[in-house]
Structure formats: C-alpha cells, structure tokens
Design an enzyme around this catalytic site. Structure first.
Site, short mmCIF file in Angstrom:
data_model
loop_
_atom_site.label_atom_id
_atom_site.label_comp_id
_atom_site.label_asym_id
_atom_site.label_seq_id
_atom_site.Cartn_x
_atom_site.Cartn_y
_atom_site.Cartn_z
N GLY A 13 0.86 -1.41 0.06
CA GLY A 13 0.15 0.05 -0.11
C GLY A 13 0.89 1.30 0.02
O GLY A 13 0.45 2.31 0.40
N SER A 14 1.96 1.16 -0.60
CA SER A 14 2.85 2.46 -0.60
C SER A 14 2.05 3.45 -1.39
O SER A 14 2.19 4.89 -1.19
CB SER A 14 4.26 2.36 -0.81
OG SER A 14 4.55 1.78 -2.36
N ASN A 15 1.69 2.82 -2.75
CA ASN A 15 0.79 3.79 -3.69
C ASN A 15 -0.35 4.45 -2.92
O ASN A 15 -0.80 5.68 -2.96
CB ASN A 15 0.59 2.97 -4.97
CG ASN A 15 1.57 3.06 -5.99
OD1 ASN A 15 1.81 4.42 -6.38
ND2 ASN A 15 2.36 2.02 -6.14
N LEU A 87 -4.16 -7.04 -7.62
CA LEU A 87 -3.62 -7.88 -8.48
C LEU A 87 -4.81 -8.81 -9.12
O LEU A 87 -4.55 -9.66 -9.89
CB LEU A 87 -2.71 -8.98 -7.65
CG LEU A 87 -1.36 -8.36 -7.15
CD1 LEU A 87 -0.59 -9.31 -6.61
CD2 LEU A 87 -0.61 -7.83 -8.50
N ASN A 104 -5.36 2.81 -13.32
CA ASN A 104 -4.39 1.94 -12.71
C ASN A 104 -2.94 2.54 -12.94
O ASN A 104 -2.28 3.25 -13.92
CB ASN A 104 -4.56 0.67 -13.50
CG ASN A 104 -3.31 -0.35 -12.91
OD1 ASN A 104 -3.37 -0.78 -11.84
ND2 ASN A 104 -2.64 -0.98 -13.96
N HIS A 106 0.93 1.29 -13.60
CA HIS A 106 1.72 0.26 -13.93
C HIS A 106 3.32 0.44 -13.77
O HIS A 106 3.54 1.53 -14.54
CB HIS A 106 1.13 -0.33 -15.39
CG HIS A 106 1.90 -1.60 -15.72
ND1 HIS A 106 1.76 -2.84 -15.26
CD2 HIS A 106 2.98 -1.77 -16.49
CE1 HIS A 106 2.54 -3.57 -15.68
NE2 HIS A 106 3.37 -3.30 -16.55
N ASP A 147 -4.16 -4.01 -18.76
CA ASP A 147 -3.20 -2.95 -19.00
C ASP A 147 -3.61 -2.41 -20.43
O ASP A 147 -2.34 -1.88 -21.18
CB ASP A 147 -1.66 -3.56 -18.91
CG ASP A 147 -1.40 -3.88 -17.49
OD1 ASP A 147 -0.41 -4.84 -17.42
OD2 ASP A 147 -1.91 -3.45 -16.52
N GLU A 176 6.02 6.61 -9.31
CA GLU A 176 4.67 6.04 -9.20
C GLU A 176 4.11 6.83 -7.98
O GLU A 176 2.99 7.42 -8.16
CB GLU A 176 4.70 4.55 -8.52
CG GLU A 176 4.91 3.66 -9.89
CD GLU A 176 4.79 2.24 -9.15
OE1 GLU A 176 3.82 1.85 -8.59
OE2 GLU A 176 5.64 1.60 -9.30
C1 GRF Z 1 4.44 -2.40 -6.97
O1 GRF Z 1 5.29 -3.30 -7.63
C2 GRF Z 1 4.07 -1.00 -7.67
O2 GRF Z 1 4.98 -0.82 -8.78
C3 GRF Z 1 3.04 -1.48 -8.56
O3 GRF Z 1 2.18 -2.61 -7.45
C4 GRF Z 1 3.23 -2.95 -6.45
C5 GRF Z 1 2.53 -2.60 -5.15
O4 GRF Z 1 3.07 -1.50 -4.35
N1 GRF Z 1 2.18 -0.51 -8.95
P1 GRF Z 1 2.45 -1.11 -3.22
O5 GRF Z 1 1.50 -1.90 -2.70
O6 GRF Z 1 1.66 0.33 -3.47
O7 GRF Z 1 3.35 -0.47 -2.25
#
Ligand code: GRF
Length: 204
Positions: A13-15, A87, A104, A106, A147, A176
């Site tokens: 969940g860093s994004n 996923l 999304n 990618h 995608d 990202e």
């Molecule tokens: C990462 O590999 C990012 O590049 C892709 O999804 C994965 C999840 O990252 N978008 P996070 O869960 O958002 O940290």
C-alpha cells in the site's frame, strides 16, 4: 465537495499512502483489498478510512465478490476507483459501472512489459533481462483488456548499467508515488478528456 475515491490494493500500500497524503481534489473514502493480510488495509485504518477485505476466503464466488464490491462502492458514494498494486482482474460489471473512471498505475512504460504476469518485481526483472536503457511508470484507464486502457501519463527513468532489478524497482516506485496522485487530482478536477485511445489534459 471532494470527489470520493476508492483505492483497490493487494499489498504494502505505498501507492495508497501517497494517494492519501497528496489528496487535493479527491478524498480516499474506501479501501478494498483482495488479500486479507495486505499491509495497505492497516494504512487505510490508520487514516480512519473504511478498509475492507473482499476475496476468495469471504466471497468464494466471483460474481458475489463483484456484487459486494459494487454495493460498497455505491453505499460509499464512490465516483472513481484507483488500482494501486491490485492483482485481481476487475470484473466487467465494475468496469461497466465506472466507465473511464477507473485508473491503474503500472510500473513500466506501456506497451512494454505489461499484460498477464507482468506485475511487481516480475516487471523489473524483465526490464533488467531485456537490456533496455529506459523504463518508468504509466497511469492508464482500465478497460476489459489487462493494461490495455488509454494511457493518461508516463514518466521515464534511466536504467543504470549497474542497476539490479531491485534498484530499478525502487527508482520506478518513486515515480509512481508522484505520478499517481498527480493524475488522480487532475482526473477528479475534470481536467482529463479521453477520445478513443488518446487522452488530453485540459490546461487551466
Ligand atoms: C508495486 O510493484 C508497484 O510498482 C505496483 O504495484 C506494487 C504495489 O506497490 N504499482 P504498493 O502496494 O503500492 O506498495
């Protein structure tokens, strides 16, 4: 009134965190994970955001999963969906209910290194193995093709000659975390128009 957004996750969940930290025109109002132990669920809870696991354990039937997700999206007044490391394949019923309202992130420059099987570390390993000198991240609309939706924004970064796949991944993740909230703010401010496979940013 801020535009309500749902974020779908599967992992750390860093994004999601960057989407929460950089919200201006939107408000993250719901987090849905297809993995019960996704750390991203905690991140949502830490911000008081309803964060819900919906997956094979509690909704084994695919259609029932889609219906439950749709019902949560409607009951939370969601207008846009951001897939942040999600996923699972988004069901057609959800895509049809949110036309050009699902985006999304990618971790490559689509159409390179994308499609089935290209997620997370696999992408950066393929970039490394291919010997390309540039990679990056893409934000795109989600349609029925994995995608395959119209590209909204891309940002590139050099692949250093000594970069490992992990280093490449870290460079791309930094992009990202900047690009995704930037695009979501533009989209929810009504600044992004789409015509077929092309998108246009309306300047102020
Ligand atoms: C990462 O590999 C990012 O590049 C892709 O999804 C994965 C999840 O990252 N978008 P996070 O869960 O958002 O940290």
């Amino acid at each position: 009134m801020l535009v309500k957004v749902a974020v779908f996750i599967s992992g750390g969940g860093s994004n999601l965190q960057s989407l929460i930290d950089k919200q201006q025109h939107y408000q993250v109002s719901l987090v849905i994970s297809d993995k019960k132990d996704a750390k991203g669920l905690e991140r949502g809870e830490n911000h008081g955001i309803p964060s819900i696991y919906i997956g094979k354990d509690n909704y084994p039937d695919k259609e029932a999963r889609a219906q439950e997700i749709l019902s949560l999206l409607q009951s939370h007044g969601i207008e846009y969906i951001a897939l942040a490391g999600y996923l699972s394949i988004v069901s057609d019923s959800i895509i049809q209910a949110f036309p050009n309202k699902i985006i999304n992130i990618h971790p490559s420059l689509i159409p390179s290194f994308c499609g089935m099987g290209y997620h997370g570390h696999h992408v950066h390993q393929a970039v490394y193995d291919s010997g390309v000198k540039l990679t990056g991240a893409t934000v795109h609309f989600v349609n029925e093709m994995v995608d395959g939706g119209a590209i909204i924004a891309q940002e590139s970064v050099a692949v250093g000659q000594t970069d490992s796949p992990d280093i490449i991944g870290r460079k791309v993740l930094k992009i990202e975390h900047r690009l995704f909230p930037h695009v979501l703010n533009q989209l929810t401010a009504g600044k992004i128009k789409i015509e077929g496979k092309r998108t246009y940013l309306q300047e102020d």
